[in-house]
Scaffold this motif. Structure first.
Motif, short mmCIF file in Angstrom:
data_model
loop_
_atom_site.label_atom_id
_atom_site.label_comp_id
_atom_site.label_asym_id
_atom_site.label_seq_id
_atom_site.Cartn_x
_atom_site.Cartn_y
_atom_site.Cartn_z
N ARG A 46 -1.73 -16.66 8.54
CA ARG A 46 -0.77 -15.57 8.57
C ARG A 46 -1.13 -14.60 7.46
O ARG A 46 -0.90 -14.85 6.29
N VAL A 47 -1.73 -13.49 7.88
CA VAL A 47 -2.16 -12.52 6.88
C VAL A 47 -1.23 -11.33 6.78
O VAL A 47 -1.26 -10.60 5.80
N GLU A 48 -0.39 -11.12 7.79
CA GLU A 48 0.48 -9.94 7.74
C GLU A 48 1.74 -10.30 6.96
O GLU A 48 2.81 -10.55 7.51
N ARG A 49 1.56 -10.38 5.66
CA ARG A 49 2.68 -10.78 4.81
C ARG A 49 3.23 -9.55 4.10
O ARG A 49 3.06 -9.39 2.90
N HIS A 50 3.90 -8.70 4.87
CA HIS A 50 4.34 -7.43 4.28
C HIS A 50 5.47 -7.67 3.31
O HIS A 50 6.32 -8.52 3.50
N GLU A 51 5.45 -6.87 2.26
CA GLU A 51 6.56 -6.94 1.31
C GLU A 51 7.01 -5.53 1.00
O GLU A 51 6.23 -4.59 1.04
N PRO A 52 8.29 -5.37 0.69
CA PRO A 52 8.78 -4.02 0.47
C PRO A 52 8.34 -3.45 -0.88
O PRO A 52 7.87 -4.16 -1.76
N LEU A 53 8.56 -2.16 -1.01
CA LEU A 53 8.09 -1.42 -2.17
C LEU A 53 8.61 -2.01 -3.48
O LEU A 53 7.89 -2.09 -4.48
N VAL A 54 9.86 -2.45 -3.48
CA VAL A 54 10.42 -2.95 -4.74
C VAL A 54 9.67 -4.18 -5.22
O VAL A 54 9.42 -4.34 -6.41
N ARG A 55 9.28 -5.02 -4.27
CA ARG A 55 8.52 -6.21 -4.66
C ARG A 55 7.15 -5.83 -5.19
O ARG A 55 6.65 -6.40 -6.16
N TRP A 56 6.50 -4.85 -4.53
CA TRP A 56 5.19 -4.42 -5.00
C TRP A 56 5.28 -3.81 -6.39
O TRP A 56 4.40 -4.00 -7.23
N ARG A 57 6.36 -3.08 -6.61
CA ARG A 57 6.53 -2.49 -7.94
C ARG A 57 6.58 -3.59 -9.00
O ARG A 57 5.91 -3.52 -10.04
N GLU A 58 7.37 -4.62 -8.73
CA GLU A 58 7.48 -5.71 -9.70
C GLU A 58 6.13 -6.34 -9.93
O GLU A 58 5.71 -6.60 -11.06
N ARG A 59 5.47 -6.61 -8.81
CA ARG A 59 4.20 -7.32 -8.88
C ARG A 59 3.17 -6.52 -9.67
O ARG A 59 2.48 -7.05 -10.54
N LEU A 60 3.07 -5.24 -9.34
CA LEU A 60 2.05 -4.44 -9.99
C LEU A 60 2.38 -4.19 -11.46
O LEU A 60 1.50 -4.15 -12.31
N THR A 61 3.66 -4.03 -11.74
CA THR A 61 4.03 -3.82 -13.15
C THR A 61 3.70 -5.05 -13.97
O THR A 61 3.17 -4.94 -15.08
N SER A 62 4.00 -6.22 -13.42
CA SER A 62 3.71 -7.41 -14.20
C SER A 62 2.22 -7.71 -14.25
O SER A 62 1.78 -8.48 -15.09
N ALA A 63 1.44 -7.10 -13.36
CA ALA A 63 -0.01 -7.30 -13.42
C ALA A 63 -0.68 -6.32 -14.36
O ALA A 63 -1.90 -6.32 -14.49
#
Lengths: 156, 529
Positions: B448-465
């Motif tokens: 299962r590669v289509e693991r879409h996540e909403p913008l808010v989650r990406w923001r958290e993820r990228l900020t913590s990275a």
């Protein structure tokens, strides 16, 4: 076209074909449709109307400020006449219909820089797609179709 | 008896259905059986009484709406006396209370098919049902529209129930419900709307139920060429990819302002449709074009052609005709986490842009690949990391949540696709989307590669990275809006969300574009380690 020969001419006879610079000045002021019609008049007019600088004038006549350095790029991508037919005309008519919706004639409005840039980008994508088709990479039968959406009837 | 009795039957209802579209093979239940779907919601109504109960409810509603407040104040201010679970008697008692003429007009001999349509699924808005009692006489002519709406509502409801059954592992119920669904699909217009997207979801569910629902199915791999065709037609049929490309290009262009050597890394080159516009914009920028290097990552071709190299050659040809110095490099990798930074050959003097159009979500599977990849991206010190992702949450751990979310997301997307009339673009675009749906619904684990996540989650993820957000400027916004007005359908909307742009259909955002900049890691020397 009536050619009035020198021997039976009145002294103030005038033939536009003898004054091509005047002809070009007149053609410069036409809209796209008329320019296309002018190209159908005779071979000479066809050759003149195909001159890309006329179409350049048509495309950017109303752009403010005048874009700089665009000419070599546009020439490389297919020329101003193609730019007009493929991008500028549909973009303008689509934008006009959206914004005003009630005027029936081509609105002489001033293009913005953004609209110019967008048209040029779309033109470039279209050129690239022709390259792809030329190399047989795109499913062969459809022509460069990136701009097909511009030609589809507007569902208002 | 539990809410789901094993002898339930599909939509045929309690009587001989005269509809020829009903292809159910199991026999109808005894007529006084409790309707199983309403029972699941907590209401007990006999299947053969559904029609009458529905009409009485309508009558009650009309009476309440029409009554003067003083007449019903007594009723509404007091506690409920009667157990509303038993819908039939509850409605009757309320009608009696209101001292109205209880004799409901003779139910018009309607087509028996309707008997199973008057359902009020819990939690769903019954939209559009404005049957007034005075129209009872014309009930049977009343139309196709409320009929079809009811079938659509029921279709969605049964889809949810089936998904819930799959989540619980109740496969026998799920199979029965799938038969239900096939029957319903036969009665709804499957050329558009819920019928079409519903059929894809039914297919996906039935695949999952038939194959192993726990481990999920593995999707058939397409050849690179087939993938490209689907992708290209998806690009043509709807504006999502164009929006992504143009917005990304604008942001990259602004990030490269004043730089003489620039390097763009594309995580999914495909046919390179994004790059001509950037090349042209760089050619026209004041001060002249920089030296542009493009590194395209793509899957290794399994059909003997070196597609990456071919695309590179075409792009080089384009760049040459507009006088932009250009160099291309292709990196073949089947998964993004197979790419190692040394393959990209980034030189320290150049400005780097990393472009990921709907690729990062594929790394959210089991294991930590996303963190590793984000880490090496950060090490490249890009001036801009462009992330465009689907704006939806298809990565929840519970199957039912994923299913529900994706049903609404893809319904909206199919709605927007309805506006496109060009064939074969539209059908192939639908096929492209169908593969995504199948992946979300049927597959599990690393398949299962289509693991879409909403913008808010990406923001958290990228900020913590270790990335800081870059605001997409007003130029990008204006350009996106203009691009949208060129499309024939009026429903698209571009919105700005804290510096990110989202494109949606009728105010439901479907795709979100955001730009990021790497925060340089503190070097060990300055940290005193």
């Amino acid at each position: 076209m009536v050619h009035i020969h020198d021997d039976d001419v009145q002294s103030d006879g005038f033939c536009i074909n003898d004054h091509l610079d005047l002809l070009i000045e007149v053609l410069k002021r036409l809209d796209g449709r008329s320019l296309g019609a002018a190209a159908c008049v005779c071979r000479q007019w066809c050759a003149i109307a195909r001159n890309d600088s006329l179409w350049e004038h048509l495309c950017f006549r109303h752009v403010s400020p005048q874009p700089v350095g665009v000419r070599p790029v546009v020439s490389a991508l297919g020329g101003y006449r193609r730019l007009y037919m493929v991008c500028v005309r549909p973009v303008l008519s689509r934008l006009k219909r959206r914004r005003i919706g009630s005027e029936s004639e081509v609105v002489r409005r001033v293009w913005s820089q953004h609209e110019v840039e967008l048209s040029l980008s779309l033109f470039c994508v279209e050129y690239y797609e022709r390259l792809l088709v030329g190399g047989g990479r795109v499913a062969g039968d459809s022509p460069a179709s990136s701009l097909k959406f511009l030609c589809m009837p507007v569902n208002v | 008896m539990g809410p789901y009795d094993s002898s339930i039957s599909p939509a045929a209802g309690s009587s001989n259905s005269s509809s020829s579209a009903c292809s159910s093979s199991t026999k109808p239940p005894p007529p006084d059986q409790m309707d199983h779907l309403l029972a699941g919601a907590g209401y007990k109504v006999r299947s053969n009484e559904l029609n009458q109960v529905a009409e009485r409810l309508q009558h009650l509603e009309t009476v309440m709406v029409k009554s003067l407040p003083v007449d019903i104040s007594e009723m509404v201010n007091d506690a409920v006396y009667y157990n509303p679970t038993d819908l039939a008697s509850w409605v009757d008692s309320l009608l009696t209370e209101l001292n109205t003429n209880v004799t409901v007009p003779e139910p018009v001999p309607v087509n028996t098919d309707l008997s199973d349509l008057h359902e009020f699924p819990s939690g769903m808005n019954v939209y559009g049902s404005n049957h007034a009692p005075e129209m009872h006489g014309e009930f049977s002519q009343q139309a196709v529209t409320p009929l079809e709406e009811d079938v659509s509502i029921r279709l969605v409801h049964v889809l949810m129930t089936c998904a819930e059954a799959v989540q619980r592992g109740d496969l026998s119920l799920a199979s029965l419900l799938i038969d239900d669904l096939q029957a319903l699909l036969g009665r709804v217009n499957s050329g558009c709307g819920i019928g079409k997207v519903g059929s894809f979801f039914v297919d996906a569910l039935s695949q999952r139920v038939v194959n192993s629902p726990e481990n999920g199915v593995v999707q058939v791999e397409l050849t690179a060429y087939e993938n490209e065709i689907l992708y290209h037609h998806y690009y043509e049929a709807c504006p999502y990819l164009k929006f992504a490309h143009f917005t990304a290009n604008q942001a990259i262009l602004e990030a490269f302002d004043g730089q003489d050597c620039v390097h763009v890394i594309d995580f999914n080159l495909m046919q390179g449709l994004q790059w001509p516009a950037l090349i042209q914009a760089l050619a026209l920028r004041p001060g002249g074009p920089p030296l542009l290097r493009l590194t395209g990552i793509g899957p290794p071709s399994n059909d003997g052609r070196d597609s990456l190299r071919e695309i590179g050659l075409k792009l080089a040809e384009l760049a040459r005709s507009v006088n932009v110095r250009f160099a291309f490099r292709g990196v073949a990798a089947s998964r993004l986490d197979d790419v190692k930074p040394w393959m990209l050959q980034v030189s320290p003097k150049e400005a780097v842009a990393v472009n990921s159009i709907m690729q990062l979500h594929k790394l959210l599977g089991p294991g930590p690949p996303i963190d590793l990849v984000l880490d090496w991206i950060r090490d490249l010190n890009p001036r801009i990391l462009m992330v465009v992702e689907q704006e939806s949450n298809h990565n929840q751990p519970e199957f039912l949540d994923r299913f529900t979310e994706s049903l609404y997301y893809y319904s909206t997307m199919f709605d927007s696709l309805d506006a496109c009339t060009a064939q074969p673009e539209k059908s192939l675009a639908e096929l492209y989307i169908q593969r995504e749906i199948c992946n979300v619904v049927c597959c599990e684990g690393s398949a299962r590669v289509e693991r879409h996540e909403p913008l808010v989650r990406w923001r958290e993820r990228l900020t913590s990275a270790g990335f800081a957000p870059l605001h997409l400027g007003s130029n990008a916004f204006k350009q996106a809006r203009m691009l949208l007005t060129l499309f024939s359908a009026e429903g698209y909307s571009v919105e700005e969300n804290e510096g990110c742009l989202t494109l949606g259909w009728h105010s439901r955002p479907l795709i979100a574009a955001s730009a990021w900049q790497a925060i340089p890691k503190p070097s060990p020397a300055t940290m005193g380690r």
